[in-house]
Design a protein around this motif. Sequence first.
Motif, PDB file in Angstrom:
ATOM      1  N   VAL A 202       1.060  -1.076   0.045  1.00 16.36           N
ATOM      2  CA  VAL A 202      -0.085   0.046   0.026  1.00 16.36           C
ATOM      3  C   VAL A 202       0.986   1.157  -0.006  1.00 16.36           C
ATOM      4  O   VAL A 202       1.856   1.212   0.309  1.00 16.36           O
ATOM      5  N   HIS A 203       0.266   2.330  -0.370  1.00 17.60           N
ATOM      6  CA  HIS A 203       0.792   3.845  -0.188  1.00 17.60           C
ATOM      7  C   HIS A 203      -0.240   4.549  -0.061  1.00 17.60           C
ATOM      8  O   HIS A 203      -1.256   4.753  -0.363  1.00 17.60           O
ATOM      9  N   ARG A 204       0.134   5.304   1.101  1.00 14.43           N
ATOM     10  CA  ARG A 204      -1.044   6.386   1.806  1.00 14.43           C
ATOM     11  C   ARG A 204      -0.745   7.660   1.011  1.00 14.43           C
ATOM     12  O   ARG A 204      -0.044   8.380   1.123  1.00 14.43           O
ATOM     13  N   GLN A 205      -1.908   8.069   0.354  1.00 15.36           N
ATOM     14  CA  GLN A 205      -1.848   9.240  -0.367  1.00 15.36           C
ATOM     15  C   GLN A 205      -2.299  10.329   0.509  1.00 15.36           C
ATOM     16  O   GLN A 205      -1.653  11.191   0.398  1.00 15.36           O
ATOM     17  N   ASP A 206      -3.385  10.244   1.286  1.00 14.17           N
ATOM     18  CA  ASP A 206      -3.436  11.188   2.219  1.00 14.17           C
ATOM     19  C   ASP A 206      -4.126  10.329   3.426  1.00 14.17           C
ATOM     20  O   ASP A 206      -4.336   8.954   3.379  1.00 14.17           O
ATOM     21  N   ALA A 207      -4.830  11.102   4.372  1.00 21.03           N
ATOM     22  CA  ALA A 207      -5.175  10.502   5.572  1.00 21.03           C
ATOM     23  C   ALA A 207      -6.306   9.534   5.368  1.00 21.03           C
ATOM     24  O   ALA A 207      -6.587   8.466   6.150  1.00 21.03           O
ATOM     25  N   ARG A 208      -7.021   9.491   4.155  1.00 17.16           N
ATOM     26  CA  ARG A 208      -8.241   8.750   4.108  1.00 17.16           C
ATOM     27  C   ARG A 208      -8.248   7.962   2.453  1.00 17.16           C
ATOM     28  O   ARG A 208      -9.068   7.182   2.174  1.00 17.16           O
ATOM     29  N   THR A 209      -7.083   8.001   1.864  1.00 15.83           N
ATOM     30  CA  THR A 209      -6.986   7.498   0.442  1.00 15.83           C
ATOM     31  C   THR A 209      -5.693   6.685   0.327  1.00 15.83           C
ATOM     32  O   THR A 209      -4.516   7.286   0.595  1.00 15.83           O
ATOM     33  N   PHE A 210      -5.734   5.495   0.136  1.00 17.38           N
ATOM     34  CA  PHE A 210      -4.517   4.426  -0.218  1.00 17.38           C
ATOM     35  C   PHE A 210      -4.704   3.888  -1.406  1.00 17.38           C
ATOM     36  O   PHE A 210      -5.752   3.517  -1.644  1.00 17.38           O
ATOM     37  N   HIS A 211      -3.555   3.592  -1.899  1.00 20.15           N
ATOM     38  CA  HIS A 211      -3.356   3.028  -3.207  1.00 20.15           C
ATOM     39  C   HIS A 211      -2.967   1.538  -2.826  1.00 20.15           C
ATOM     40  O   HIS A 211      -2.068   1.408  -1.794  1.00 20.15           O
ATOM     41  N   ALA A 212      -3.259   0.458  -3.599  1.00 18.04           N
ATOM     42  CA  ALA A 212      -2.837  -0.933  -3.137  1.00 18.04           C
ATOM     43  C   ALA A 212      -2.620  -1.543  -4.268  1.00 18.04           C
ATOM     44  O   ALA A 212      -3.123  -1.485  -5.273  1.00 18.04           O
ATOM     45  N   ARG A 213      -1.574  -2.534  -4.005  1.00 16.44           N
ATOM     46  CA  ARG A 213      -1.255  -3.655  -5.158  1.00 16.44           C
ATOM     47  C   ARG A 213      -1.054  -4.838  -4.294  1.00 16.44           C
ATOM     48  O   ARG A 213      -0.540  -5.110  -3.147  1.00 16.44           O
ATOM     49  N   ASN A 214      -1.749  -6.173  -4.800  1.00 17.86           N
ATOM     50  CA  ASN A 214      -1.516  -7.170  -4.129  1.00 17.86           C
ATOM     51  C   ASN A 214      -1.314  -8.301  -4.867  1.00 17.86           C
ATOM     52  O   ASN A 214      -1.836  -9.185  -5.807  1.00 17.86           O
ATOM     53  N   ALA A 248     -13.800   5.702  11.021  1.00 18.44           N
ATOM     54  CA  ALA A 248     -13.130   6.195   9.904  1.00 18.44           C
ATOM     55  C   ALA A 248     -13.836   5.362   8.893  1.00 18.44           C
ATOM     56  O   ALA A 248     -14.087   4.302   8.749  1.00 18.44           O
ATOM     57  N   THR A 249     -13.681   6.081   7.585  1.00 16.71           N
ATOM     58  CA  THR A 249     -14.121   5.556   6.188  1.00 16.71           C
ATOM     59  C   THR A 249     -12.929   6.008   5.478  1.00 16.71           C
ATOM     60  O   THR A 249     -12.573   7.051   5.118  1.00 16.71           O
ATOM     61  N   VAL A 250     -12.348   4.915   5.015  1.00 19.78           N
ATOM     62  CA  VAL A 250     -11.179   5.078   3.891  1.00 19.78           C
ATOM     63  C   VAL A 250     -11.300   4.525   2.544  1.00 19.78           C
ATOM     64  O   VAL A 250     -12.240   3.586   2.456  1.00 19.78           O
ATOM     65  N   THR A 251     -10.759   5.157   1.560  1.00 15.74           N
ATOM     66  CA  THR A 251     -10.921   4.568   0.258  1.00 15.74           C
ATOM     67  C   THR A 251      -9.435   3.870  -0.282  1.00 15.74           C
ATOM     68  O   THR A 251      -8.385   4.298   0.029  1.00 15.74           O
ATOM     69  N   VAL A 252      -9.725   2.715  -0.774  1.00 19.65           N
ATOM     70  CA  VAL A 252      -8.678   1.980  -1.296  1.00 19.65           C
ATOM     71  C   VAL A 252      -8.710   1.943  -2.852  1.00 19.65           C
ATOM     72  O   VAL A 252      -9.817   1.288  -3.395  1.00 19.65           O
TER      73      VAL A 252
END
Length: 290
Positions: A202-214, A248-252
């Motif tokens: 993962v990479h945290r773009q901001d407090a509520r947004t993450f990019h992910a690869r699996n 919290a609600t975050v977006t992946v």
Amino acid sequence: MTTTPTGGPEVLRYTAFSADPAGGNPAGVVLDATGLDEERMLAIAADVGYSETAFLVPGADGLDVRYFSPLAEVSFCGHATIASAVAHAERHGGGDLTYRTAAGPVRVSTRRAPDGSWRATLTSVVPRTIELSADDLRTLLDVLGWSPDDLDPDLPPRTAYAGAWHPVLAARTRERLAALDYDVAVLGRLMAERGWTTVDLVHRQDARTFHARNPFPPGGVVEDPATGAAAAALGGYLREGGHVDVPATVTVLQGQDMGRPSVLEVTIPADPAAGIAVTGTAVALPVPGS
């Protein structure tokens, strides 16, 4: 969308966590797997060829659900849960269901969005995290071609669970996450030894947004374009580590780097004993060759 092998069950194909058939993570769905044994389910999953196929057996108080990759059974799969829930809603209407999985009971709900599409939410079993050993971390970094300096110091490596186990490694930069290149066989052996389903990068773009690869060698694929189980595990990791203010609600955001963009909405309750909710949509796919 549908195939019915001779003498076999109806097999549906959906993509989850996208409203576009060109995005999301494809999954096979068998809404009535009554009478199918493990060997037959594995053969159907291999024939479908997607990373996971969900097999549902209706019961009086819920659904017994098993998940198979083309290579093996897994305890829980998030994207196949979302796909099968939307397929079920399209045929039987929305509402609340209980999926009885190998990982435990999972609450699933489906609701129509204002645009008429279906959205499904799964609520995971109680998540937990454990230490990732120094040896396993070194091995993972070596296989991925990462260095310790590539890691985000604010999001330490851990192994997280919300129905399946996933090491969580946070990249310091989006560029590091985008450059995925690893030895599939070596990572696959390590994951089999440790019982890991995917590796959640993962990479945290901001407090509520993450990019992910699996990476997903146990499923027979190099990479998963949307991983609901890993998103739920990430939610548990963020809560347990104090990395988000809960609730919290975050977006992946996942799949962009492989051309199948996916959006996973992860809701993290404050209660440490509560499961993590993962929400997304799903749409039917055409039958290959049709």
